[in-house]
Design a protein around this motif. Structure first.
Motif, PDB file in Angstrom:
ATOM      1  N   THR A  64       0.840  -1.206   0.000  1.00 60.15           N
ATOM      2  CA  THR A  64       0.000   0.000   0.000  1.00 60.15           C
ATOM      3  C   THR A  64       0.869   1.248   0.000  1.00 60.15           C
ATOM      4  OG1 THR A  64      -1.744  -1.168   1.198  1.00 60.15           O
ATOM      5  CG2 THR A  64      -1.818   1.236   1.236  1.00 60.15           C
ATOM      6  N   ILE A  65       1.957   1.227   0.772  1.00 58.36           N
ATOM      7  CA  ILE A  65       2.848   2.387   0.850  1.00 58.36           C
ATOM      8  C   ILE A  65       3.462   2.683  -0.513  1.00 58.36           C
ATOM      9  CG2 ILE A  65       4.961   3.291   1.882  1.00 58.36           C
ATOM     10  CD1 ILE A  65       4.311   1.693   4.388  1.00 58.36           C
ATOM     11  N   THR A 109      -2.225   5.526  -4.663  1.00 63.17           N
ATOM     12  CA  THR A 109      -3.134   5.037  -3.632  1.00 63.17           C
ATOM     13  C   THR A 109      -4.140   6.087  -3.212  1.00 63.17           C
ATOM     14  OG1 THR A 109      -1.456   3.507  -2.813  1.00 63.17           O
ATOM     15  CG2 THR A 109      -3.229   4.071  -1.294  1.00 63.17           C
ATOM     16  N   LEU A 110      -3.736   7.367  -3.245  1.00 64.88           N
ATOM     17  CA  LEU A 110      -4.619   8.435  -2.772  1.00 64.88           C
ATOM     18  C   LEU A 110      -5.426   9.067  -3.894  1.00 64.88           C
ATOM     19  CD1 LEU A 110      -5.478  10.108  -0.301  1.00 64.88           C
ATOM     20  CD2 LEU A 110      -3.598  11.685  -0.836  1.00 64.88           C
ATOM     21  N   MET A 111      -4.792   9.378  -5.017  1.00 65.91           N
ATOM     22  CA  MET A 111      -5.427  10.205  -6.043  1.00 65.91           C
ATOM     23  C   MET A 111      -5.939   9.421  -7.248  1.00 65.91           C
ATOM     24  SD  MET A 111      -5.270  13.073  -4.573  1.00 65.91           S
ATOM     25  CE  MET A 111      -5.921  14.054  -5.922  1.00 65.91           C
ATOM     26  N   ASP A 112      -5.302   8.321  -7.602  1.00 61.97           N
ATOM     27  CA  ASP A 112      -5.690   7.549  -8.785  1.00 61.97           C
ATOM     28  C   ASP A 112      -5.809   6.083  -8.407  1.00 61.97           C
ATOM     29  OD1 ASP A 112      -5.582   9.585 -11.040  1.00 61.97           O
ATOM     30  OD2 ASP A 112      -3.578   9.813 -10.202  1.00 61.97           O
ATOM     31  N   TRP A 135     -15.229  11.342   2.322  1.00 64.73           N
ATOM     32  CA  TRP A 135     -14.331  10.476   3.097  1.00 64.73           C
ATOM     33  C   TRP A 135     -14.523   9.004   2.751  1.00 64.73           C
ATOM     34  CZ3 TRP A 135     -16.426   6.797   6.369  1.00 64.73           C
ATOM     35  CH2 TRP A 135     -17.777   6.944   6.696  1.00 64.73           C
ATOM     36  N   ARG A 136     -15.697   8.640   2.247  1.00 62.28           N
ATOM     37  CA  ARG A 136     -15.961   7.250   1.902  1.00 62.28           C
ATOM     38  C   ARG A 136     -15.258   6.815   0.620  1.00 62.28           C
ATOM     39  NH1 ARG A 136     -22.342   7.939   2.930  1.00 62.28           N
ATOM     40  NH2 ARG A 136     -21.739   9.960   2.073  1.00 62.28           N
ATOM     41  N   VAL A 137     -14.687   7.785  -0.099  1.00 63.85           N
ATOM     42  CA  VAL A 137     -13.872   7.450  -1.256  1.00 63.85           C
ATOM     43  C   VAL A 137     -12.492   6.980  -0.801  1.00 63.85           C
ATOM     44  CG1 VAL A 137     -12.754   8.382  -3.326  1.00 63.85           C
ATOM     45  CG2 VAL A 137     -15.125   9.005  -2.777  1.00 63.85           C
ATOM     46  N   LEU A 138     -11.929   7.674   0.200  1.00 67.05           N
ATOM     47  CA  LEU A 138     -10.642   7.256   0.739  1.00 67.05           C
ATOM     48  C   LEU A 138     -10.765   5.938   1.496  1.00 67.05           C
ATOM     49  CD1 LEU A 138      -7.658   7.842   1.260  1.00 67.05           C
ATOM     50  CD2 LEU A 138      -8.337   9.183   3.255  1.00 67.05           C
ATOM     51  N   LEU A 139     -11.801   5.839   2.341  1.00 64.52           N
ATOM     52  CA  LEU A 139     -12.078   4.586   3.049  1.00 64.52           C
ATOM     53  C   LEU A 139     -13.044   3.793   2.177  1.00 64.52           C
ATOM     54  CD1 LEU A 139     -12.406   5.843   6.729  1.00 64.52           C
ATOM     55  CD2 LEU A 139     -10.414   4.858   5.586  1.00 64.52           C
ATOM     56  N   SER A 140     -12.481   3.093   1.202  1.00 67.80           N
ATOM     57  CA  SER A 140     -13.274   2.505   0.117  1.00 67.80           C
ATOM     58  C   SER A 140     -14.264   1.443   0.576  1.00 67.80           C
ATOM     59  CB  SER A 140     -12.339   1.907  -0.941  1.00 67.80           C
ATOM     60  OG  SER A 140     -11.422   1.001  -0.334  1.00 67.80           O
ATOM     61  N   GLY A 141     -14.114   0.945   1.805  1.00 66.48           N
ATOM     62  CA  GLY A 141     -15.072  -0.024   2.302  1.00 66.48           C
ATOM     63  C   GLY A 141     -16.466   0.545   2.462  1.00 66.48           C
ATOM     64  N   TYR A 142     -16.558   1.870   2.455  1.00 66.87           N
ATOM     65  CA  TYR A 142     -17.854   2.532   2.629  1.00 66.87           C
ATOM     66  C   TYR A 142     -18.382   3.139   1.322  1.00 66.87           C
ATOM     67  CZ  TYR A 142     -16.352   2.073   7.466  1.00 66.87           C
ATOM     68  OH  TYR A 142     -15.902   1.570   8.657  1.00 66.87           O
ATOM     69  N   THR A 143     -17.779   2.765   0.205  1.00 64.92           N
ATOM     70  CA  THR A 143     -18.206   3.311  -1.081  1.00 64.92           C
ATOM     71  C   THR A 143     -19.657   2.970  -1.392  1.00 64.92           C
ATOM     72  OG1 THR A 143     -15.950   3.180  -1.947  1.00 64.92           O
ATOM     73  CG2 THR A 143     -17.735   3.302  -3.554  1.00 64.92           C
ATOM     74  N   ALA A 144     -20.086   1.756  -1.055  1.00 62.01           N
ATOM     75  CA  ALA A 144     -21.477   1.373  -1.315  1.00 62.01           C
ATOM     76  C   ALA A 144     -22.429   2.250  -0.514  1.00 62.01           C
ATOM     77  CB  ALA A 144     -21.689  -0.098  -0.971  1.00 62.01           C
TER      78      ALA A 144
END
Length: 340
Positions: free
Chosen positions: A190-191, A257-260, A280-289
């Motif tokens: 991820t880094i 990881t952050l922008m694209d 914020w749900r875009v960065l924490l992708s588990g909440y995208t739905a």
């Protein structure tokens, strides 16, 4: 005498403050620049590690400069050199790729017919033991019937891999996942994704491959939601995906990881407004739905907690993806309300 000393101390205080600020900025620059060089694609490894060492040495030398303006000048010079390297460090399609990313898909539109080449359809025995297979297919835009949002979790609830699957009224599905195009010699990090380490790729695959490896092989928690979109919007999103799939064959891009990443790229292809891309749900992708639900893009007959529970793909123990996989995973799922 006392007055002169006071004036000297007052004059020295801003200089000390400036030096401290420059010290902090130099240290932050050193951390970022050394990390960028360490995770870069510079070859051979001796050159990459040498560049990291040289960067660290130059930053340390800058900190030893006592004169404030000279230190500032040295730091600006380092930043300029780094910026030039970063700008000229271009992504490439010519590397020794990990097997699952070895062949890029391509898509060409001819009127209302879309020709998609190199659709991945691997048969997996384990995550790393598979039989590669690709096929070509033509799709009629007039028969695009649905778009499904898939979220796949391998740990907690905050981070998920998010991708789309395009369904046609003849029962076929074309899944497209925006991912890191990883070189064979690198493991996933991820880094590393914050720097010029991975190219970005649109993995275009059969659902038996792209979803099946997650449900049946990796045993991830996978959810499938039907997006409630008009026919015009479905077609626009699909065509934007096709354009980008083809564009990447001639003009590669870096993944970030952050922008694209997988989520921001979906929103970009959907021409989403900027405020949604900054949610914020875009960065924490588990909440995208959850974001899609709040935007009215999912089945609102249920509250979201219920919809999420009902939308999980449940597979029998020791199941393997077969020719009827796409139908089987949708048998118990709540689909969208009547399309707008």
């Amino acid at each position: 005498m006392g007055k002169t000393r006071t004036m000297t101390l007052q004059h020295a205080s801003p200089q000390r403050h400036t030096r401290r600020v420059l010290c902090v900025v130099t240290c932050l620059f050193a951390i970022y620049a050394c990390a960028a060089l360490y995770y870069s694609t510079l070859e051979p490894d001796a050159l990459r590690l040498g560049a990291v060492g040289l960067c660290a040495l130059l930053c340390a030398s800058t900190l030893r400069i006592r004169h404030t303006l000279h230190r500032l000048g040295a730091l600006c010079g380092l930043c300029a050199c780094f910026a030039i390297w970063l700008y000229t460090d271009r992504p490439s399609n010519n590397r020794e790729w990990a097997g699952e990313y070895a062949i890029l898909a391509d898509a060409i539109q001819d009127g209302r017919i879309v020709h998609v080449r190199n659709i991945r359809d691997f048969t997996y025995r384990t995550e790393t033991d598979y039989t590669p297979h690709y096929y070509n297919a033509d799709f009629d835009l007039d028969h695009l019937a649905s778009i499904d949002l898939i979220t796949s979790y391998w740990a907690g609830d905050s981070i998920a891999h998010v991708f789309l699957s395009f369904g046609f009224d003849d029962g076929r599905h074309l899944a497209v996942s925006i991912e890191t195009r990883r070189q064979k010699k690198f493991s996933y990090s991820t880094i590393a994704g914050f720097f010029h380490h991975y190219e970005l790729t649109y993995v275009t695959a059969d659902e038996r491959d792209l979803i099946g490896v997650r449900t049946d092989i990796r045993k991830e928690r996978v959810y499938l939601y039907r997006l409630d979109l008009s026919a015009q919007t479905r077609e626009a999103v699909f065509k934007n995906y096709l354009t980008q799939i083809h564009q990447l064959t001639v003009q590669p891009r870096w993944y970030n990881t952050l922008m694209d990443n997988c989520t921001t790229e979906i929103l970009a292809r959907a021409n989403a407004r900027t405020r949604y891309r900054l949610d914020w749900r875009v960065l924490l992708s588990g909440y995208t739905a959850s974001l899609a639900y709040d935007l009215g893009l999912l089945n609102t007959e249920y509250d979201f907690a219920t919809l999420r529970r009902l939308s999980r793909i449940i597979r029998p123990e020791n199941a393997t993806p077969d020719a009827n996989y796409s139908n089987k995973i949708r048998e118990h799922l709540p689909l969208a309300l009547a399309n707008k």
